[in-house]
Design a protein around this motif. Sequence first.
Motif, PDB file in Angstrom:
ATOM      1  N   ALA A 187     -37.772 -46.647  97.916  1.00 54.35           N
ATOM      2  CA  ALA A 187     -37.459 -46.652  96.484  1.00 54.35           C
ATOM      3  C   ALA A 187     -37.768 -45.317  95.820  1.00 54.35           C
ATOM      4  N   GLU A 188     -38.721 -44.569  96.384  1.00 52.27           N
ATOM      5  CA  GLU A 188     -39.088 -43.265  95.810  1.00 52.27           C
ATOM      6  C   GLU A 188     -37.924 -42.291  95.790  1.00 52.27           C
ATOM      7  N   LEU A 189     -36.926 -42.521  96.638  1.00 47.47           N
ATOM      8  CA  LEU A 189     -35.787 -41.618  96.679  1.00 47.47           C
ATOM      9  C   LEU A 189     -35.082 -41.541  95.317  1.00 47.47           C
ATOM     10  N   PHE A 190     -35.153 -42.614  94.537  1.00 44.84           N
ATOM     11  CA  PHE A 190     -34.438 -42.656  93.268  1.00 44.84           C
ATOM     12  C   PHE A 190     -35.223 -42.006  92.131  1.00 44.84           C
ATOM     13  N   THR A 191     -36.498 -41.763  92.344  1.00 45.76           N
ATOM     14  CA  THR A 191     -37.319 -41.210  91.267  1.00 45.76           C
ATOM     15  C   THR A 191     -37.910 -39.849  91.593  1.00 45.76           C
ATOM     16  N   VAL A 200     -28.319 -37.101 101.953  1.00 45.78           N
ATOM     17  CA  VAL A 200     -28.258 -36.375 103.225  1.00 45.78           C
ATOM     18  C   VAL A 200     -29.294 -36.929 104.199  1.00 45.78           C
ATOM     19  N   ALA A 201     -30.537 -37.042 103.731  1.00 46.24           N
ATOM     20  CA  ALA A 201     -31.593 -37.581 104.594  1.00 46.24           C
ATOM     21  C   ALA A 201     -31.296 -39.029 104.978  1.00 46.24           C
ATOM     22  N   ALA A 202     -30.821 -39.814 104.013  1.00 48.94           N
ATOM     23  CA  ALA A 202     -30.534 -41.224 104.286  1.00 48.94           C
ATOM     24  C   ALA A 202     -29.406 -41.374 105.308  1.00 48.94           C
ATOM     25  N   ALA A 203     -28.411 -40.476 105.268  1.00 47.03           N
ATOM     26  CA  ALA A 203     -27.320 -40.531 106.250  1.00 47.03           C
ATOM     27  C   ALA A 203     -27.853 -40.312 107.661  1.00 47.03           C
ATOM     28  N   HIS A 204     -28.802 -39.405 107.796  1.00 44.63           N
ATOM     29  CA  HIS A 204     -29.449 -39.158 109.092  1.00 44.63           C
ATOM     30  C   HIS A 204     -30.142 -40.426 109.594  1.00 44.63           C
ATOM     31  N   TRP A 205     -30.845 -41.099 108.707  1.00 49.22           N
ATOM     32  CA  TRP A 205     -31.543 -42.322 109.093  1.00 49.22           C
ATOM     33  C   TRP A 205     -30.582 -43.502 109.271  1.00 49.22           C
ATOM     34  N   LEU A 206     -29.469 -43.490 108.568  1.00 51.11           N
ATOM     35  CA  LEU A 206     -28.441 -44.515 108.790  1.00 51.11           C
ATOM     36  C   LEU A 206     -27.907 -44.411 110.213  1.00 51.11           C
ATOM     37  N   THR A 308     -11.263 -41.895  96.935  1.00 52.59           N
ATOM     38  CA  THR A 308     -12.645 -41.662  97.366  1.00 52.59           C
ATOM     39  C   THR A 308     -13.325 -43.024  97.529  1.00 52.59           C
ATOM     40  N   PRO A 309     -14.170 -43.181  98.547  1.00 49.67           N
ATOM     41  CA  PRO A 309     -14.832 -44.473  98.746  1.00 49.67           C
ATOM     42  C   PRO A 309     -16.034 -44.685  97.829  1.00 49.67           C
ATOM     43  N   ILE A 310     -16.452 -43.641  97.089  1.00 52.76           N
ATOM     44  CA  ILE A 310     -17.628 -43.771  96.233  1.00 52.76           C
ATOM     45  C   ILE A 310     -17.244 -43.575  94.772  1.00 52.76           C
ATOM     46  N   ASP A 311     -18.103 -44.030  93.886  1.00 56.26           N
ATOM     47  CA  ASP A 311     -17.851 -43.984  92.451  1.00 56.26           C
ATOM     48  C   ASP A 311     -17.804 -42.521  91.987  1.00 56.26           C
ATOM     49  N   PRO A 312     -16.650 -42.035  91.496  1.00 57.09           N
ATOM     50  CA  PRO A 312     -16.563 -40.624  91.094  1.00 57.09           C
ATOM     51  C   PRO A 312     -17.391 -40.282  89.864  1.00 57.09           C
ATOM     52  N   LEU A 313     -17.838 -41.290  89.111  1.00 57.47           N
ATOM     53  CA  LEU A 313     -18.645 -41.032  87.931  1.00 57.47           C
ATOM     54  C   LEU A 313     -20.131 -40.866  88.264  1.00 57.47           C
ATOM     55  N   ARG A 314     -20.540 -41.370  89.411  1.00 63.84           N
ATOM     56  CA  ARG A 314     -21.938 -41.228  89.856  1.00 63.84           C
ATOM     57  C   ARG A 314     -21.964 -41.170  91.389  1.00 63.84           C
ATOM     58  N   LEU A 319     -23.415 -43.119  96.622  1.00 61.82           N
ATOM     59  CA  LEU A 319     -23.460 -42.904  98.065  1.00 61.82           C
ATOM     60  C   LEU A 319     -24.846 -43.218  98.620  1.00 61.82           C
ATOM     61  N   LEU A 320     -25.879 -42.791  97.918  1.00 64.18           N
ATOM     62  CA  LEU A 320     -27.246 -43.094  98.356  1.00 64.18           C
ATOM     63  C   LEU A 320     -27.468 -44.602  98.421  1.00 64.18           C
ATOM     64  N   GLU A 321     -27.042 -45.316  97.389  1.00 68.28           N
ATOM     65  CA  GLU A 321     -27.190 -46.777  97.374  1.00 68.28           C
ATOM     66  C   GLU A 321     -26.447 -47.413  98.539  1.00 68.28           C
ATOM     67  N   ASP A 322     -25.220 -46.951  98.816  1.00 72.26           N
ATOM     68  CA  ASP A 322     -24.429 -47.515  99.912  1.00 72.26           C
ATOM     69  C   ASP A 322     -25.106 -47.271 101.259  1.00 72.26           C
ATOM     70  N   ILE A 323     -25.640 -46.066 101.445  1.00 71.18           N
ATOM     71  CA  ILE A 323     -26.272 -45.737 102.730  1.00 71.18           C
ATOM     72  C   ILE A 323     -27.532 -46.564 102.948  1.00 71.18           C
ATOM     73  N   LEU A 324     -28.346 -46.689 101.909  1.00 69.20           N
ATOM     74  CA  LEU A 324     -29.565 -47.509 102.052  1.00 69.20           C
ATOM     75  C   LEU A 324     -29.215 -48.972 102.307  1.00 69.20           C
ATOM     76  N   GLN A 325     -28.138 -49.438 101.671  1.00 68.87           N
ATOM     77  CA  GLN A 325     -27.672 -50.800 101.942  1.00 68.87           C
ATOM     78  C   GLN A 325     -27.226 -50.919 103.395  1.00 68.87           C
ATOM     79  N   GLY A 326     -26.622 -49.855 103.919  1.00 74.26           N
ATOM     80  CA  GLY A 326     -26.198 -49.857 105.317  1.00 74.26           C
ATOM     81  C   GLY A 326     -27.377 -49.931 106.269  1.00 74.26           C
ATOM     82  N   ILE A 327     -28.455 -49.213 105.958  1.00 72.20           N
ATOM     83  CA  ILE A 327     -29.664 -49.277 106.799  1.00 72.20           C
ATOM     84  C   ILE A 327     -30.220 -50.694 106.817  1.00 72.20           C
ATOM     85  N   SER A 328     -30.253 -51.318 105.635  1.00 75.01           N
ATOM     86  CA  SER A 328     -30.734 -52.699 105.552  1.00 75.01           C
ATOM     87  C   SER A 328     -29.839 -53.635 106.358  1.00 75.01           C
TER      88      SER A 328
END
Length: 387
Positions: A187-191, A200-206, A308-314, A319-328
């Motif tokens: 969760a610290e990734l968001f703050t 980038v780091a989350a993609a590596h761990w995914l 684009t597969p991710i929200d262009p406004l954020r 992308l970070l949320e999607d990757i962390l969801q993928g790890i889960s």
Amino acid sequence: MTEYAVDPEDRTIIAVWDSGLGKTAKKVTRVSEAVSDDDALCVADDLSTLSRVLWRCYTHPASAAESMEPNSEGWRRSMSRKEFETVISSIRKPNLPAENGLLIVSYDPVQEAPHRLGRTLHAIGDATLTEHVISEAEAELAAVVSAEQGDLRGRAVQAVGLNREDASPVQVAHANSILARDPLDAAELFTDVEPTAAAVAAAHWLAAAAEVAGEAAGVEMEMAPAEADNITALPVSTLLGVLGPMAEGASAREIVTLLIRDALQVAEGKVPSYDRIVAQFLDIEDKVKQYAQDDPETAKALRTIDITPIDPLRPSLDLLEDILQGISGCFQLFEECTFEPDDSDDSDDFEDENRDESYYDELREDAEERFREAVREIAELNADRLL
């Protein structure tokens, strides 16, 4: 970026910025009674504009451009960044209209924004207000520079809510250490981390999580999210867009920054990759001919193209949320494929009344720990694919 507003009752200019957990506010200065409400609003608006163009140099660095040739996008970004040195002096001594009414106006937003603010302050003629506004501009400028260096303390924390085309190695390393502590709870990734570096780091761990889950499920690494999607809904197209290129040798940084740059172009009304869109369209037409030539409704649905597969406004946060969801999701696939209840009591039904909830909690905790250890091992072995 920092937004500036005026409290009309207190006659105060206020600065507000995002801190990841919520908004932070700070009083910039009181406005004297001699300054009109409209003039105070103009000062706040000009400060907001200045903040926006300064932070754009952070979100759109020259390092993320394809070329640095003269008059290229990278060259223009580099020229804008160099104007940081002139911001304060331009506020103090802005370009003013000549006697014939002509005014020098720069095409470069970082060069022009402080002149605009300076002209507003010059017209008001309040020395105290001018000094307080200059102090505020200095603080905002310092925050952008700090964020560029990977230091998000103080006002620079607002970088956690921005979409950057490139990733700070310092921030990537910080995000990587957070995920190393617990890839299932970061969760610290968001703050604490700017979201592009965190992604980038989350993609590596995914990739590491998908490799562990894929081995357990008997599928290729890049197909693990699609398999996990049968257990829990996942943003499969996004995850495939990350894992597919990684399986072919691309780095996490290359993939993430490309996805974010493309999404930012979509947000500006541009098509990021003509060749890719044409290829996607041709593939769709082949599917229509094969499956839906006589079915207008299905053909219409097939012809919907996701630019684009991710929200262009954020894009960075999405992308970070999607990757962390993928790890889960990868963990859930691993858990299901390695689930081994204790059947030593020879019961026909291992979910009998003798096994309470704590029994299954222990099984899940054991699965989580085995998954964490396996993922950490793979992530460490493949550390070179991070950057």
